[in-house]
Design an enzyme around this catalytic site. Structure first.
Site, short mmCIF file in Angstrom:
data_model
loop_
_atom_site.label_atom_id
_atom_site.label_comp_id
_atom_site.label_asym_id
_atom_site.label_seq_id
_atom_site.Cartn_x
_atom_site.Cartn_y
_atom_site.Cartn_z
N HIS A 164 -70.74 -30.36 36.24
CA HIS A 164 -71.82 -30.27 37.26
C HIS A 164 -71.25 -29.65 38.54
O HIS A 164 -71.65 -30.03 39.63
CB HIS A 164 -72.38 -31.68 37.51
CG HIS A 164 -73.66 -31.72 38.30
ND1 HIS A 164 -74.71 -30.85 38.09
CD2 HIS A 164 -74.08 -32.56 39.29
CE1 HIS A 164 -75.69 -31.15 38.94
NE2 HIS A 164 -75.34 -32.18 39.68
N ASP A 182 -76.42 -37.43 36.33
CA ASP A 182 -75.76 -36.42 37.15
C ASP A 182 -75.01 -37.06 38.32
O ASP A 182 -75.29 -38.20 38.70
CB ASP A 182 -76.80 -35.45 37.75
CG ASP A 182 -77.36 -34.51 36.71
OD1 ASP A 182 -77.06 -34.71 35.51
OD2 ASP A 182 -78.10 -33.59 37.08
N ASP A 183 -74.12 -36.29 38.90
CA ASP A 183 -73.48 -36.57 40.21
C ASP A 183 -72.39 -37.64 40.19
O ASP A 183 -71.86 -37.99 41.23
CB ASP A 183 -74.52 -36.96 41.29
CG ASP A 183 -75.48 -35.82 41.60
OD1 ASP A 183 -75.25 -34.70 41.08
OD2 ASP A 183 -76.45 -36.05 42.33
N TYR A 215 -78.88 -29.12 41.82
CA TYR A 215 -80.27 -29.00 42.28
C TYR A 215 -81.16 -28.31 41.24
O TYR A 215 -82.24 -27.85 41.56
CB TYR A 215 -80.35 -28.24 43.62
CG TYR A 215 -79.39 -28.76 44.66
CD1 TYR A 215 -79.66 -29.96 45.34
CD2 TYR A 215 -78.22 -28.09 44.94
CE1 TYR A 215 -78.77 -30.45 46.27
CE2 TYR A 215 -77.31 -28.57 45.87
CZ TYR A 215 -77.59 -29.75 46.54
OH TYR A 215 -76.71 -30.22 47.46
N HIS A 268 -70.48 -29.50 44.18
CA HIS A 268 -71.93 -29.66 44.28
C HIS A 268 -72.56 -28.77 45.37
O HIS A 268 -73.42 -29.20 46.13
CB HIS A 268 -72.32 -31.12 44.51
CG HIS A 268 -73.69 -31.45 43.97
ND1 HIS A 268 -74.84 -31.12 44.63
CD2 HIS A 268 -74.08 -32.03 42.81
CE1 HIS A 268 -75.88 -31.54 43.92
NE2 HIS A 268 -75.44 -32.08 42.80
N HIS A 271 -79.58 -40.15 37.81
CA HIS A 271 -78.39 -39.93 38.61
C HIS A 271 -77.49 -41.16 38.59
O HIS A 271 -77.96 -42.27 38.81
CB HIS A 271 -78.76 -39.54 40.05
CG HIS A 271 -79.40 -38.20 40.13
ND1 HIS A 271 -80.75 -38.02 39.89
CD2 HIS A 271 -78.88 -36.97 40.36
CE1 HIS A 271 -81.02 -36.73 39.99
NE2 HIS A 271 -79.92 -36.07 40.27
ZN ZN Z 1 -76.51 -33.04 41.21
#
Ligand code: ZN
Length: 405
Positions: free
Chosen positions: A274, A224-225, A315, A278, A365
């Site tokens: 995603h 993710d991210d 989250y 965010h 991540h």
């Molecule tokens: Zn995230």
């Protein structure tokens, strides 16, 4: 001594934070509706020019007299013309009782630290001048020929097909509120520089099929991210083990990492959505949530031609209502590396390896260094245990096939 340490810390922080190219967004309702988005290129001179233009525009906007609540929108385009030359445009729209559009463009050559003009890029611009003006007059028949005769070629952008010349409406005394522009096909020009033409998007339309049978043990790793400075290295490790992953990307970072995104798809990994900024999704309205999704879809599609079908909520927070607002499939995980919390690669391996079973989805991540450090051992160990690596979509497809057996 303390002072020196502090200075060193600041230098470290500053250099550490600015190493990545990124985009900056300023969104506010304090002085009217303001949405400013621009790129940080990490080329100091260029970034200074961009921010000084934005500061000046915002300052003028704040000091405007208007009966209605004014609105300022600044958006940008960014194009790496080749390895050295970057073209950035900033488009400003100011809305009150009428709408004013303006453009500013910058073309910068990293190899000699110089801003380039159109003369530097296009051979025999003087020879083209008459043709360009003729076409402008045909397109904008209310333009004043006297003004048109002195136009400068200050504002232009380049994409894979066209060189686009822009004029602010006041320059040719046109009544138009919108920007005045003319597309000139690149193949009709003799350019003085080589231009990187992006790979055609349809090369990346399908995720490559893996050699996986129904009885194989499978696992889907997810990051993710990203994208981030780590992504290329993650891809290097995946490639070494003929593995793949699913990357749930933050939309506003996508445009800068086009090559990395294309590499993901090309090497058999998958891209998921995603959100764009965010934000915590459960606080957003339906429209805001949908915009977070659609902007990210568009950004990913623009650089890869691929349209994601998967969404990972930020989250891990979501409601059934949010799920009903989109066609994308919400994807969570059953194995959490907790890489946002732990500070050694062994902890990550301990959180992951004993908990993986066939069909698992592992959460990591992209931006967490210890996940990158743990990845090689993780892949080695899972491979030894007989696991095959698949993307989340492939995992879901496989589950369906198994159920229908
Ligand atoms: Zn995230």
């Amino acid at each position: 001594m303390k002072k020196l340490f502090l200075i060193l810390m600041i230098i470290f922080l500053v250099s550490g934070c600015t190493r990545d190219k990124r985009t900056e967004s300023y969104i506010s309702k304090d002085d009217g509706y303001v949405s400013i988005n621009y790129p940080i290129t990490n080329i100091n001179v260029l970034d200074d020019e961009i921010s000084s233009y934005i500061n000046k525009t915002y300052y003028n906007f704040k000091n405007m007299n208007s009966k209605e609540i004014p609105e300022l929108n600044i958006s940008y385009t960014y194009k790496e013309i080749n390895d050295d030359i970057i073209n950035v445009s900033l488009q400003t729209e100011i809305r009150t009782n009428r709408t004013i559009n303006k453009i500013k463009t910058f073309t910068y050559n990293k190899s000699n630290d110089k801003f380039l003009t159109m003369e530097d890029l296009v051979d025999d611009l003087e020879g083209l001048d008459f043709e360009i003006k003729k076409e402008l007059l045909e397109k904008y028949q209310d333009a004043d020929m006297d003004y048109l005769s002195n136009i400068s070629y200050d504002y232009f952008t380049i994409d894979d097909e066209n060189l686009t010349i822009y004029l602010n409406p006041a320059e040719i005394k046109s009544k138009h509120d919108n920007l005045i522009y003319l597309d000139i096909p690149l193949d009709s020009l003799k350019l003085l520089v080589d231009i990187n033409v992006s790979q055609k998007p349809d090369t990346y339309l399908s995720i490559k099929k893996k050699n996986v049978s129904l009885d194989d043990k499978v696992v889907a790793l997810t990051f993710d991210d990203g994208p981030s400075k780590n992504t290329d290295e993650i891809l290097d490790v995946l490639k070494k083990y003929k593995a793949c992953a699913t990357f749930f990307l933050i939309g506003n970072k996508v445009e800068f990492y086009g090559d990395v995104l294309r590499r993901m798809l090309d090497e058999g990994s998958e891209i998921g959505n995603h959100s764009y900024d965010h934000k915590l999704l459960t606080r957003l309205s339906k429209a805001e949530f949908q915009e977070e999704i659609s902007k990210t879809q568009e950004a990913i599609k623009k650089v890869t031609g691929f349209t994601p079908t998967l969404f990972r909520p930020t989250y891990g927070g979501y409601t059934n209502a949010l799920k009903s607002y989109t066609d994308l499939k919400f994807v969570l995980w059953d194995v959490d590396s907790r890489d946002w919390q732990v500070k050694t690669k062994n902890r990550i391996l301990n959180n992951v390896l004993p908990n993986v079973k066939s069909g698992s989805i592992v959460l990591m991540h992209d931006i967490k260094d210890y996940s990158l450090k743990a990845l090689e051992e993780m892949l080695e160990s899972l491979k030894d245990d007989g696991y095959k690596f698949v993307t989340v979509s492939e995992l879901l497809e496989l589950k369906k096939l198994r159920e229908s057996e």
